[in-house]
Write an enzyme that holds these catalytic residues in place. Structure first.
Site, PDB file in Angstrom:
ATOM      1  N   HIS A 113       0.837  -1.185   0.000  1.00 53.96           N
ATOM      2  CA  HIS A 113       0.000   0.000   0.000  1.00 53.96           C
ATOM      3  C   HIS A 113       0.876   1.241   0.000  1.00 53.96           C
ATOM      4  O   HIS A 113       2.076   1.186   0.299  1.00 53.96           O
ATOM      5  CB  HIS A 113      -0.924   0.027   1.228  1.00 53.96           C
ATOM      6  N   ASP A 161       0.613   5.007   1.887  1.00 53.49           N
ATOM      7  CA  ASP A 161      -0.127   5.476   3.055  1.00 53.49           C
ATOM      8  C   ASP A 161      -1.205   6.504   2.706  1.00 53.49           C
ATOM      9  O   ASP A 161      -0.954   7.484   1.991  1.00 53.49           O
ATOM     10  CB  ASP A 161       0.827   6.117   4.071  1.00 53.49           C
ATOM     11  N   HIS A 204       4.789   0.221   0.215  1.00 54.83           N
ATOM     12  CA  HIS A 204       5.509  -0.589   1.195  1.00 54.83           C
ATOM     13  C   HIS A 204       4.583  -1.653   1.771  1.00 54.83           C
ATOM     14  O   HIS A 204       3.356  -1.566   1.646  1.00 54.83           O
ATOM     15  CB  HIS A 204       6.119   0.266   2.314  1.00 54.83           C
ATOM     16  N   ARG A 214       5.282   6.206  14.113  1.00 52.61           N
ATOM     17  CA  ARG A 214       5.391   6.879  12.829  1.00 52.61           C
ATOM     18  C   ARG A 214       4.904   8.317  12.937  1.00 52.61           C
ATOM     19  O   ARG A 214       3.879   8.590  13.559  1.00 52.61           O
ATOM     20  CB  ARG A 214       4.558   6.129  11.790  1.00 52.61           C
TER      21      ARG A 214
END
Length: 330
Positions: free
Chosen positions: A152, A154, A306, A321
């Site tokens: 995907h 983000d 990723h 994150r």
């Protein structure tokens, strides 16, 4: 993903149609900007750079991310734009230091549009995979997956997806739990000129409903770029986007959030997306990174996909994150 015989036949039809479409679809732009990063020259940088593959990824060594000057920040940005994802081993930052480093490259967003960030640092989004498994046991599969994540990019289900993300490895499993990254500029450049031209005429619909609707129902309200919402609306982005900093073009569809191609019939859309999903993560476009506690990663969300490798069993895995505000894809 397996491409069936029927799908291959549809792709052949789409390729044939693309030959005519490409004649009028940004031929000059395609010729000038669809270049593989492997064919470009790496920038001269004032620190140690260890490339991790011929196409994407590098470790940047010998830096303390807490004490960087403006020249070093500019050099890191040059490396990041070239390698698409860069890693800084052995940093051991606190959440506050992590956030301060991120601010040197842009404005942080909310931690996630739907899932709340840390209580005292709302811009820091934590994923504790042990907690995720506990939630799944209690509420069912309220997210996409409970161990590992499929390919995907983000948060492409919003009008202005993130510029990039800066991730800190907090708890690393004793084995497994690597992350894969794929270079979407290289994936586009590997396609035929005819298909590249055709893709440049198309628009994709992105939607977060399947992944996050149940979570949004539980938390009641989401937040993104200072606005609140109670339901997820689909958005449209070009299938091929132009990078606002480098001018390079890349594929911008992903199996996590892209649902269909607006201009095509459903069967045609499904066939073309199935091909692009398979093509865009071929091994020659990817790097696989093995984490160590304290490692920081910074990836360009505009030119990569990723995926987390879910091979760490029931071991503990925690990451944090910070995500940077992006632009409207064009």
């Amino acid at each position: 993903m397996t491409v069936t015989t029927d799908t291959n036949a549809r792709i052949a039809d789409i390729r044939a149609a693309a030959t005519d479409a490409a004649a009028t679809a940004r031929a000059a732009t395609t010729a000038n900007t669809d270049q593989t990063p492997a064919g470009s020259v790496a920038p001269e940088l004032p620190f140690d750079v260890v490339p991790l593959s011929g196409t994407i990824g590098a470790e940047l060594r010998g830096l303390d991310l807490r004490t960087l000057d403006d020249t070093q920040i500019a050099a890191i940005r040059a490396a990041w734009l070239h390698y698409k994802v860069v890693f800084f081993p052995g940093q051991d930052l606190t959440p506050s230091e992590h956030l301060a480093f991120a601010r040197r490259f842009g404005a942080p967003t909310e931690g996630h549009p739907v899932i709340p960030g840390l209580a005292d640092q709302p811009e820091v989004f934590e994923i504790d995979y042990s907690v995720a498994r506990q939630l799944a046991a209690t509420y069912g599969r309220i997210g996409g997956v409970s161990r590992g994540l499929h390919w995907h990019t983000d948060v492409t289900f919003v009008a202005r997806p993130p510029l990039g993300s800066i991730l800190r490895a907090v708890v690393v499993p004793p084995a497994g739990g690597d992350t894969l990254f794929s270079n979407q500029e290289a994936a586009l450049a590997d396609l035929s000129p005819a298909l590249r031209g055709f893709l440049g005429t198309l628009t994709a619909v992105h939607d977060g409903e399947d992944q996050f609707r149940a979570i949004l129902d539980l938390v009641g309200e989401g937040h993104w770029e200072g606005k609140s919402f109670t339901k997820l609306e689909s958005v449209e982005h070009p299938v091929v986007r132009t990078h606002p900093e480098t001018g390079r073009r890349s594929l911008f569809v992903n199996p996590g959030f892209t649902t269909r191609i607006k201009e095509l019939e459903i069967a045609e859309s499904d066939a073309l997306l199935a091909f692009l999903y398979q093509h865009s993560v071929r091994p020659e476009f990817t790097v696989r990174y093995h984490w160590q506690p304290g490692t920081i990663a910074f990836w360009d969300n505009r030119a990569t996909q990723h995926a987390v490798v879910g091979d760490f069993g029931d071991a503990h895995r925690v990451i944090q994150r910070v995500t940077l505000r992006g632009d409207e894809p064009r």
